[in-house]
Design a protein around this motif. Structure first.
Motif, PDB file in Angstrom:
ATOM      1  N   ARG A  88       0.822  -1.224   0.000  1.00 35.15           N
ATOM      2  CA  ARG A  88       0.000   0.000   0.000  1.00 35.15           C
ATOM      3  C   ARG A  88       0.848   1.263   0.000  1.00 35.15           C
ATOM      4  NH1 ARG A  88      -4.382  -0.794   4.672  1.00 35.15           N
ATOM      5  NH2 ARG A  88      -2.520  -1.556   5.766  1.00 35.15           N
ATOM      6  N   SER A  89       2.141   1.129   0.210  1.00 38.89           N
ATOM      7  CA  SER A  89       3.074   2.256   0.154  1.00 38.89           C
ATOM      8  C   SER A  89       4.311   1.795  -0.601  1.00 38.89           C
ATOM      9  CB  SER A  89       3.465   2.697   1.570  1.00 38.89           C
ATOM     10  OG  SER A  89       4.237   1.675   2.205  1.00 38.89           O
ATOM     11  N   LYS A  90       5.245   2.717  -0.816  1.00 39.82           N
ATOM     12  CA  LYS A  90       6.537   2.315  -1.359  1.00 39.82           C
ATOM     13  C   LYS A  90       7.255   1.441  -0.344  1.00 39.82           C
ATOM     14  CE  LYS A  90       7.587   6.271  -4.347  1.00 39.82           C
ATOM     15  NZ  LYS A  90       8.574   7.373  -4.587  1.00 39.82           N
ATOM     16  N   LEU A  91       8.121   0.577  -0.835  1.00 38.90           N
ATOM     17  CA  LEU A  91       8.911  -0.255   0.072  1.00 38.90           C
ATOM     18  C   LEU A  91       9.778   0.624   0.967  1.00 38.90           C
ATOM     19  CD1 LEU A  91       9.838  -3.009   1.059  1.00 38.90           C
ATOM     20  CD2 LEU A  91      11.510  -3.041  -0.805  1.00 38.90           C
ATOM     21  N   SER A  92      10.344   1.707   0.403  1.00 39.50           N
ATOM     22  CA  SER A  92      11.184   2.603   1.204  1.00 39.50           C
ATOM     23  C   SER A  92      10.392   3.225   2.342  1.00 39.50           C
ATOM     24  CB  SER A  92      11.799   3.694   0.323  1.00 39.50           C
ATOM     25  OG  SER A  92      10.786   4.456  -0.309  1.00 39.50           O
ATOM     26  N   THR A  93       9.129   3.567   2.097  1.00 34.09           N
ATOM     27  CA  THR A  93       8.279   4.143   3.144  1.00 34.09           C
ATOM     28  C   THR A  93       8.082   3.142   4.270  1.00 34.09           C
ATOM     29  OG1 THR A  93       7.137   5.473   1.485  1.00 34.09           O
ATOM     30  CG2 THR A  93       6.043   5.209   3.613  1.00 34.09           C
ATOM     31  N   TRP A  94       7.850   1.877   3.922  1.00 29.10           N
ATOM     32  CA  TRP A  94       7.666   0.830   4.927  1.00 29.10           C
ATOM     33  C   TRP A  94       8.932   0.655   5.759  1.00 29.10           C
ATOM     34  CZ3 TRP A  94       9.469  -4.556   4.894  1.00 29.10           C
ATOM     35  CH2 TRP A  94       8.845  -5.353   5.875  1.00 29.10           C
ATOM     36  N   ILE A  95      10.087   0.591   5.101  1.00 26.96           N
ATOM     37  CA  ILE A  95      11.352   0.365   5.817  1.00 26.96           C
ATOM     38  C   ILE A  95      11.695   1.559   6.709  1.00 26.96           C
ATOM     39  CG2 ILE A  95      13.841   0.045   5.540  1.00 26.96           C
ATOM     40  CD1 ILE A  95      13.237  -1.631   3.037  1.00 26.96           C
ATOM     41  N   PHE A  96      11.543   2.776   6.180  1.00 24.88           N
ATOM     42  CA  PHE A  96      11.834   3.953   7.000  1.00 24.88           C
ATOM     43  C   PHE A  96      10.829   4.087   8.147  1.00 24.88           C
ATOM     44  CE2 PHE A  96      14.802   5.172   3.773  1.00 24.88           C
ATOM     45  CZ  PHE A  96      15.690   6.018   4.403  1.00 24.88           C
ATOM     46  N   GLY A  97       9.602   3.647   7.939  1.00 24.71           N
ATOM     47  CA  GLY A  97       8.625   3.660   9.030  1.00 24.71           C
ATOM     48  C   GLY A  97       9.047   2.743  10.171  1.00 24.71           C
ATOM     49  N   ILE A  98       9.565   1.571   9.826  1.00 27.57           N
ATOM     50  CA  ILE A  98      10.083   0.664  10.857  1.00 27.57           C
ATOM     51  C   ILE A  98      11.233   1.329  11.611  1.00 27.57           C
ATOM     52  CG2 ILE A  98      11.254  -1.542  11.262  1.00 27.57           C
ATOM     53  CD1 ILE A  98       9.794  -2.576   8.711  1.00 27.57           C
ATOM     54  N   ALA A  99      12.158   1.927  10.845  1.00 28.93           N
ATOM     55  CA  ALA A  99      13.316   2.576  11.471  1.00 28.93           C
ATOM     56  C   ALA A  99      12.884   3.716  12.384  1.00 28.93           C
ATOM     57  CB  ALA A  99      14.267   3.094  10.388  1.00 28.93           C
ATOM     58  N   TYR A 100      11.912   4.499  11.953  1.00 30.67           N
ATOM     59  CA  TYR A 100      11.439   5.629  12.762  1.00 30.67           C
ATOM     60  C   TYR A 100      10.836   5.135  14.077  1.00 30.67           C
ATOM     61  CZ  TYR A 100       8.765   9.735  14.175  1.00 30.67           C
ATOM     62  OH  TYR A 100       8.231  10.792  14.887  1.00 30.67           O
ATOM     63  N   ARG A 101       9.991   4.117  14.005  1.00 33.63           N
ATOM     64  CA  ARG A 101       9.364   3.612  15.229  1.00 33.63           C
ATOM     65  C   ARG A 101      10.394   2.990  16.173  1.00 33.63           C
ATOM     66  NH1 ARG A 101       5.636   2.401  11.237  1.00 33.63           N
ATOM     67  NH2 ARG A 101       6.361   0.251  10.992  1.00 33.63           N
ATOM     68  N   LYS A 102      11.362   2.262  15.604  1.00 31.37           N
ATOM     69  CA  LYS A 102      12.426   1.695  16.437  1.00 31.37           C
ATOM     70  C   LYS A 102      13.256   2.810  17.085  1.00 31.37           C
ATOM     71  CE  LYS A 102      11.921  -2.788  15.657  1.00 31.37           C
ATOM     72  NZ  LYS A 102      11.667  -3.764  16.769  1.00 31.37           N
ATOM     73  N   ALA A 103      13.513   3.878  16.326  1.00 34.11           N
ATOM     74  CA  ALA A 103      14.292   4.996  16.858  1.00 34.11           C
ATOM     75  C   ALA A 103      13.556   5.682  17.997  1.00 34.11           C
ATOM     76  CB  ALA A 103      14.609   5.995  15.749  1.00 34.11           C
ATOM     77  N   MET A 104      12.249   5.869  17.849  1.00 29.15           N
ATOM     78  CA  MET A 104      11.474   6.521  18.912  1.00 29.15           C
ATOM     79  C   MET A 104      11.496   5.685  20.189  1.00 29.15           C
ATOM     80  SD  MET A 104      10.491   9.419  17.733  1.00 29.15           S
ATOM     81  CE  MET A 104      12.073   9.372  16.888  1.00 29.15           C
ATOM     82  N   LYS A 105      11.416   4.375  20.040  1.00 28.58           N
ATOM     83  CA  LYS A 105      11.485   3.501  21.223  1.00 28.58           C
ATOM     84  C   LYS A 105      12.860   3.589  21.873  1.00 28.58           C
ATOM     85  CE  LYS A 105       8.028   0.082  19.833  1.00 28.58           C
ATOM     86  NZ  LYS A 105       7.762  -1.336  19.470  1.00 28.58           N
ATOM     87  N   ALA A 106      13.905   3.623  21.038  1.00 24.92           N
ATOM     88  CA  ALA A 106      15.264   3.711  21.579  1.00 24.92           C
ATOM     89  C   ALA A 106      15.472   5.029  22.306  1.00 24.92           C
ATOM     90  CB  ALA A 106      16.286   3.555  20.458  1.00 24.92           C
ATOM     91  N   LEU A 107      14.974   6.126  21.726  1.00 26.02           N
ATOM     92  CA  LEU A 107      15.119   7.431  22.385  1.00 26.02           C
ATOM     93  C   LEU A 107      14.401   7.456  23.724  1.00 26.02           C
ATOM     94  CD1 LEU A 107      14.731   9.973  19.444  1.00 26.02           C
ATOM     95  CD2 LEU A 107      16.752   9.612  20.865  1.00 26.02           C
ATOM     96  N   GLY A 108      13.306   6.734  23.813  1.00 26.85           N
ATOM     97  CA  GLY A 108      12.553   6.694  25.063  1.00 26.85           C
ATOM     98  C   GLY A 108      13.311   6.045  26.205  1.00 26.85           C
TER      99      GLY A 108
END
Length: 201
Positions: A88-108
């Motif tokens: 439903r999105s570009k593959l890059s959007t999916w991969i960067f979305g995973i990275a963003y969510r993982k980064a937010m958890k790490a920052l927490g």
């Protein structure tokens, strides 16, 4: 476990353009191979995305150990859950979305991450020695200015200017409406203009 640690050095120095300009069909073919357990296809996708994800995470997390941790966690999800991509999105959007969510958890988990002054040079080496000093100074100023932004504002600046993504793609990655992305971009640009005003003289 795909065992990407064995070829991390190769990925760090690979000459590919990090996925920019690569036909979506090629990336999707690699993902299909990953779904079938083909390690070589995973390694190819890893090499394509490693530089882009590293740059994104360096600007977002600003701490070397966190960058490596989140990068590995992100690519582990790609390896283990390739079938979760629904197109439903570009593959890059999916991969960067995973990275963003993982980064937010790490920052927490960390109250005050430390800045790694050499991380930007490792992620994006500069040109010849005659330009190194000026570019290093400019990079340092830009890094300092980006560091003054909130993590949400850093994310949209990085995705827009360094990853060349549209507002719609950014919205899908960070999980907010496109209008919110535009608002964050407005305030981020205004703040950066103030912080870097002396460079315009």
């Amino acid at each position: 476990m795909p065992g990407w640690l064995r070829f991390r050095k190769t990925a760090d120095t690979a000459p590919e353009k990090a996925g920019h300009g690569l036909p979506e069909a090629v990336e999707l073919a690699l993902l299909d191979g990953i779904r079938r357990g083909r390690r070589a296809d995973f390694e190819s996708l890893y090499r394509l995305y490693h530089p882009r994800l590293t740059r994104f995470l360096v600007h977002l997390l600003r701490e070397a150990e966190l960058v490596e941790e989140v990068l590995d966690d992100t690519l582990m999800v790609v390896w283990q859950r390739a079938s979760a991509f629904d197109g439903r999105s570009k593959l890059s959007t999916w991969i960067f979305g995973i990275a963003y969510r993982k980064a937010m958890k790490a920052l927490g988990r960390f109250d005050a991450p430390q800045v790694d002054d050499e991380a930007e040079q490792r992620a994006d080496p500069g040109p010849g020695p005659e330009q190194q000093l000026g570019l290093a100074q400019l990079r340092e100023r830009l890094q300092q200015a980006l560091g003054e932004l909130s993590v949400d504002h850093r994310a949209v600046v990085e995705l827009c200017y360094f990853q060349d993504m549209s507002h719609g793609e950014i919205a899908a990655i960070v999980g907010c409406p496109p209008e919110t992305v535009k608002t964050r971009m407005f305030y981020a640009r205004r703040r950066l203009r103030g912080l870097l005003a002396d460079l315009e003289n």
